[in-house]
Motif scaffolding. Structure first.
Motif, PDB file in Angstrom:
ATOM      1  N   VAL A  46       0.839  -1.202   0.000  1.00 18.66           N
ATOM      2  CA  VAL A  46       0.000   0.000   0.000  1.00 18.66           C
ATOM      3  C   VAL A  46       0.874   1.252   0.000  1.00 18.66           C
ATOM      4  O   VAL A  46       0.601   2.210  -0.733  1.00 18.66           O
ATOM      5  CB  VAL A  46      -0.974  -0.008   1.198  1.00 18.66           C
ATOM      6  N   ALA A  47       1.934   1.254   0.780  1.00 22.68           N
ATOM      7  CA  ALA A  47       2.844   2.416   0.816  1.00 22.68           C
ATOM      8  C   ALA A  47       3.432   2.669  -0.565  1.00 22.68           C
ATOM      9  O   ALA A  47       3.488   3.822  -1.027  1.00 22.68           O
ATOM     10  CB  ALA A  47       3.949   2.188   1.839  1.00 22.68           C
ATOM     11  N   GLN A  48       3.860   1.628  -1.243  1.00 21.29           N
ATOM     12  CA  GLN A  48       4.428   1.772  -2.588  1.00 21.29           C
ATOM     13  C   GLN A  48       3.392   2.318  -3.564  1.00 21.29           C
ATOM     14  O   GLN A  48       3.699   3.188  -4.381  1.00 21.29           O
ATOM     15  CB  GLN A  48       4.983   0.437  -3.071  1.00 21.29           C
ATOM     16  N   ALA A  49       2.165   1.822  -3.482  1.00 19.88           N
ATOM     17  CA  ALA A  49       1.111   2.295  -4.382  1.00 19.88           C
ATOM     18  C   ALA A  49       0.808   3.774  -4.137  1.00 19.88           C
ATOM     19  O   ALA A  49       0.628   4.545  -5.092  1.00 19.88           O
ATOM     20  CB  ALA A  49      -0.161   1.459  -4.193  1.00 19.88           C
ATOM     21  N   LEU A  50       0.754   4.169  -2.873  1.00 17.63           N
ATOM     22  CA  LEU A  50       0.496   5.574  -2.555  1.00 17.63           C
ATOM     23  C   LEU A  50       1.617   6.469  -3.082  1.00 17.63           C
ATOM     24  O   LEU A  50       1.356   7.509  -3.702  1.00 17.63           O
ATOM     25  CB  LEU A  50       0.324   5.755  -1.044  1.00 17.63           C
ATOM     26  N   ARG A  51       2.841   6.071  -2.867  1.00 21.88           N
ATOM     27  CA  ARG A  51       3.976   6.874  -3.338  1.00 21.88           C
ATOM     28  C   ARG A  51       4.022   6.916  -4.869  1.00 21.88           C
ATOM     29  O   ARG A  51       4.323   7.968  -5.453  1.00 21.88           O
ATOM     30  CB  ARG A  51       5.274   6.333  -2.769  1.00 21.88           C
ATOM     31  N   ALA A  52       3.728   5.796  -5.520  1.00 21.16           N
ATOM     32  CA  ALA A  52       3.724   5.749  -6.980  1.00 21.16           C
ATOM     33  C   ALA A  52       2.661   6.684  -7.568  1.00 21.16           C
ATOM     34  O   ALA A  52       2.812   7.187  -8.682  1.00 21.16           O
ATOM     35  CB  ALA A  52       3.501   4.317  -7.468  1.00 21.16           C
ATOM     36  N   ALA A  53       1.598   6.929  -6.805  1.00 21.38           N
ATOM     37  CA  ALA A  53       0.528   7.826  -7.240  1.00 21.38           C
ATOM     38  C   ALA A  53       0.820   9.281  -6.859  1.00 21.38           C
ATOM     39  O   ALA A  53      -0.049  10.149  -7.005  1.00 21.38           O
ATOM     40  CB  ALA A  53      -0.801   7.380  -6.634  1.00 21.38           C
ATOM     41  N   GLY A  54       2.002   9.547  -6.345  1.00 26.26           N
ATOM     42  CA  GLY A  54       2.389  10.909  -5.991  1.00 26.26           C
ATOM     43  C   GLY A  54       1.908  11.370  -4.627  1.00 26.26           C
ATOM     44  O   GLY A  54       2.000  12.551  -4.309  1.00 26.26           O
ATOM     45  N   ALA A  67       9.894  -3.969   9.502  1.00 23.26           N
ATOM     46  CA  ALA A  67      10.753  -2.784   9.553  1.00 23.26           C
ATOM     47  C   ALA A  67      11.859  -2.836   8.498  1.00 23.26           C
ATOM     48  O   ALA A  67      12.270  -1.791   7.980  1.00 23.26           O
ATOM     49  CB  ALA A  67      11.351  -2.625  10.951  1.00 23.26           C
ATOM     50  N   ARG A  68      12.323  -4.020   8.172  1.00 21.87           N
ATOM     51  CA  ARG A  68      13.317  -4.146   7.090  1.00 21.87           C
ATOM     52  C   ARG A  68      12.661  -3.965   5.724  1.00 21.87           C
ATOM     53  O   ARG A  68      13.264  -3.416   4.809  1.00 21.87           O
ATOM     54  CB  ARG A  68      14.003  -5.506   7.149  1.00 21.87           C
ATOM     55  N   ARG A  69      11.430  -4.434   5.582  1.00 21.57           N
ATOM     56  CA  ARG A  69      10.723  -4.391   4.299  1.00 21.57           C
ATOM     57  C   ARG A  69      10.314  -2.969   3.926  1.00 21.57           C
ATOM     58  O   ARG A  69      10.418  -2.572   2.774  1.00 21.57           O
ATOM     59  CB  ARG A  69       9.499  -5.291   4.362  1.00 21.57           C
ATOM     60  N   GLU A  70       9.806  -2.208   4.870  1.00 20.77           N
ATOM     61  CA  GLU A  70       9.291  -0.863   4.576  1.00 20.77           C
ATOM     62  C   GLU A  70       9.974   0.153   5.482  1.00 20.77           C
ATOM     63  O   GLU A  70       9.519   0.426   6.589  1.00 20.77           O
ATOM     64  CB  GLU A  70       7.767  -0.830   4.763  1.00 20.77           C
ATOM     65  N   LYS A  71      11.056   0.701   4.986  1.00 20.33           N
ATOM     66  CA  LYS A  71      11.872   1.641   5.775  1.00 20.33           C
ATOM     67  C   LYS A  71      11.160   2.973   6.016  1.00 20.33           C
ATOM     68  O   LYS A  71      11.472   3.679   6.952  1.00 20.33           O
ATOM     69  CB  LYS A  71      13.201   1.888   5.073  1.00 20.33           C
ATOM     70  N   GLY A  72      10.189   3.308   5.170  1.00 16.55           N
ATOM     71  CA  GLY A  72       9.513   4.591   5.284  1.00 16.55           C
ATOM     72  C   GLY A  72       8.335   4.586   6.240  1.00 16.55           C
ATOM     73  O   GLY A  72       7.530   5.512   6.233  1.00 16.55           O
ATOM     74  N   ALA A  73       8.228   3.561   7.062  1.00 13.90           N
ATOM     75  CA  ALA A  73       7.114   3.463   8.009  1.00 13.90           C
ATOM     76  C   ALA A  73       7.654   3.300   9.422  1.00 13.90           C
ATOM     77  O   ALA A  73       8.823   2.982   9.620  1.00 13.90           O
ATOM     78  CB  ALA A  73       6.222   2.267   7.651  1.00 13.90           C
ATOM     79  N   GLU A  74       6.787   3.516  10.384  1.00 17.40           N
ATOM     80  CA  GLU A  74       7.142   3.248  11.770  1.00 17.40           C
ATOM     81  C   GLU A  74       6.337   2.039  12.231  1.00 17.40           C
ATOM     82  O   GLU A  74       5.177   1.876  11.846  1.00 17.40           O
ATOM     83  CB  GLU A  74       6.909   4.464  12.660  1.00 17.40           C
ATOM     84  N   PHE A  75       6.976   1.179  13.019  1.00 17.56           N
ATOM     85  CA  PHE A  75       6.352  -0.061  13.460  1.00 17.56           C
ATOM     86  C   PHE A  75       6.462  -0.195  14.967  1.00 17.56           C
ATOM     87  O   PHE A  75       7.480   0.189  15.553  1.00 17.56           O
ATOM     88  CB  PHE A  75       7.022  -1.268  12.786  1.00 17.56           C
ATOM     89  N   ALA A  76       5.408  -0.768  15.560  1.00 18.99           N
ATOM     90  CA  ALA A  76       5.391  -0.932  17.017  1.00 18.99           C
ATOM     91  C   ALA A  76       4.746  -2.253  17.415  1.00 18.99           C
ATOM     92  O   ALA A  76       3.742  -2.663  16.834  1.00 18.99           O
ATOM     93  CB  ALA A  76       4.620   0.214  17.676  1.00 18.99           C
ATOM     94  N   VAL A  77       5.338  -2.885  18.422  1.00 17.43           N
ATOM     95  CA  VAL A  77       4.692  -4.017  19.078  1.00 17.43           C
ATOM     96  C   VAL A  77       3.537  -3.417  19.884  1.00 17.43           C
ATOM     97  O   VAL A  77       3.752  -2.567  20.752  1.00 17.43           O
ATOM     98  CB  VAL A  77       5.663  -4.771  20.016  1.00 17.43           C
ATOM     99  N   ALA A  78       2.329  -3.837  19.538  1.00 14.22           N
ATOM    100  CA  ALA A  78       1.141  -3.334  20.221  1.00 14.22           C
ATOM    101  C   ALA A  78      -0.008  -4.279  19.941  1.00 14.22           C
ATOM    102  O   ALA A  78      -0.003  -5.015  18.951  1.00 14.22           O
ATOM    103  CB  ALA A  78       0.794  -1.919  19.741  1.00 14.22           C
ATOM    104  N   SER A  79      -0.994  -4.242  20.802  1.00 11.84           N
ATOM    105  CA  SER A  79      -2.174  -5.071  20.645  1.00 11.84           C
ATOM    106  C   SER A  79      -3.215  -4.359  19.783  1.00 11.84           C
ATOM    107  O   SER A  79      -3.450  -3.151  19.943  1.00 11.84           O
ATOM    108  CB  SER A  79      -2.785  -5.375  22.015  1.00 11.84           C
ATOM    109  N   SER A  80      -3.852  -5.098  18.902  1.00 11.81           N
ATOM    110  CA  SER A  80      -4.941  -4.529  18.096  1.00 11.81           C
ATOM    111  C   SER A  80      -6.145  -4.183  18.955  1.00 11.81           C
ATOM    112  O   SER A  80      -7.018  -3.435  18.531  1.00 11.81           O
ATOM    113  CB  SER A  80      -5.356  -5.512  16.996  1.00 11.81           C
ATOM    114  N   TYR A  81      -6.191  -4.713  20.162  1.00 13.25           N
ATOM    115  CA  TYR A  81      -7.298  -4.413  21.068  1.00 13.25           C
ATOM    116  C   TYR A  81      -7.100  -3.093  21.807  1.00 13.25           C
ATOM    117  O   TYR A  81      -8.053  -2.551  22.360  1.00 13.25           O
ATOM    118  CB  TYR A  81      -7.497  -5.547  22.073  1.00 13.25           C
ATOM    119  N   ARG A  82      -5.868  -2.600  21.841  1.00 15.18           N
ATOM    120  CA  ARG A  82      -5.560  -1.310  22.482  1.00 15.18           C
ATOM    121  C   ARG A  82      -4.508  -0.608  21.634  1.00 15.18           C
ATOM    122  O   ARG A  82      -3.334  -0.530  22.014  1.00 15.18           O
ATOM    123  CB  ARG A  82      -5.028  -1.514  23.897  1.00 15.18           C
TER     124      ARG A  82
END
Length: 164
Positions: A103-111, A130-145
């Motif tokens: 999704v990040a690649q598609a958004l960037r490709a669309a400007g 985190a290795r795959r998408e360097k332009g994002a931030e990632f966190a260990v977190a629960s989807s419930y909170r």
């Protein structure tokens, strides 16, 4: 400024050298692999929650076979149609980041200039994300909170992960 909020006091988090910090004095170190741990100990239900290394590897191999490419293409198309120039997107339960990166690649490709974040309960999955998408931030977190402010994202992506 980060899309993430402090899991202890809900204040905004700012990414600094090697850590995320909130105005309340809470600090969360960024792992060498590029993700941050925002799951408080009292919200963990096991020592190593989520998918283990072998499960992450198996899913990564399966996804690289292209079996879910039609789903990713549909998600990208819908998100492009519904988002503005600078969308804030969270992939909740992002796993190893395959959908996040696509999704990040598609958004960037669309400007577009997206702000991308992903959460998962598995630190093993986030190492890959985190290795795959360097332009994002990632966190260990629960989807419930989710460690987010109400209304803090424009797009919430959730593929095959539980969400309260």
């Amino acid at each position: 400024m980060s899309l993430f909020r402090c899991p202890l006091c809900a204040a905004p988090l700012e990414r600094a050298a090697g850590a995320y910090r909130c105005p309340g004095g809470h600090s969360f170190d960024i792992a060498r692999e590029g993700y941050v741990h925002l799951l408080p100990p009292n919200q963990k239900h096991s020592a190593l929650p989520g998918d283990d290394r072998e499960m992450v590897l198996a899913r990564r191999e399966f996804l690289s076979g292209g079996y879910y490419r039609p789903l990713l293409n549909t998600l990208c198309s819908r998100i492009l149609a519904l988002s503005g120039e600078t969308p804030a997107l969270l992939d909740a339960g992002c796993g190893e980041g395959w959908y996040t990166a696509g999704v990040a690649q598609a958004l960037r490709a669309a400007g577009r200039r997206p702000q991308i974040a992903g959460t998962d309960i598995s630190k093993f999955a986030l190492r890959t994300a985190a290795r795959r998408e360097k332009g994002a931030e990632f966190a260990v977190a629960s989807s419930y909170r989710l460690p987010l402010a109400d209304g803090g994202v424009d797009v919430l992506l959730n593929c095959f992960s539980p969400l309260a």
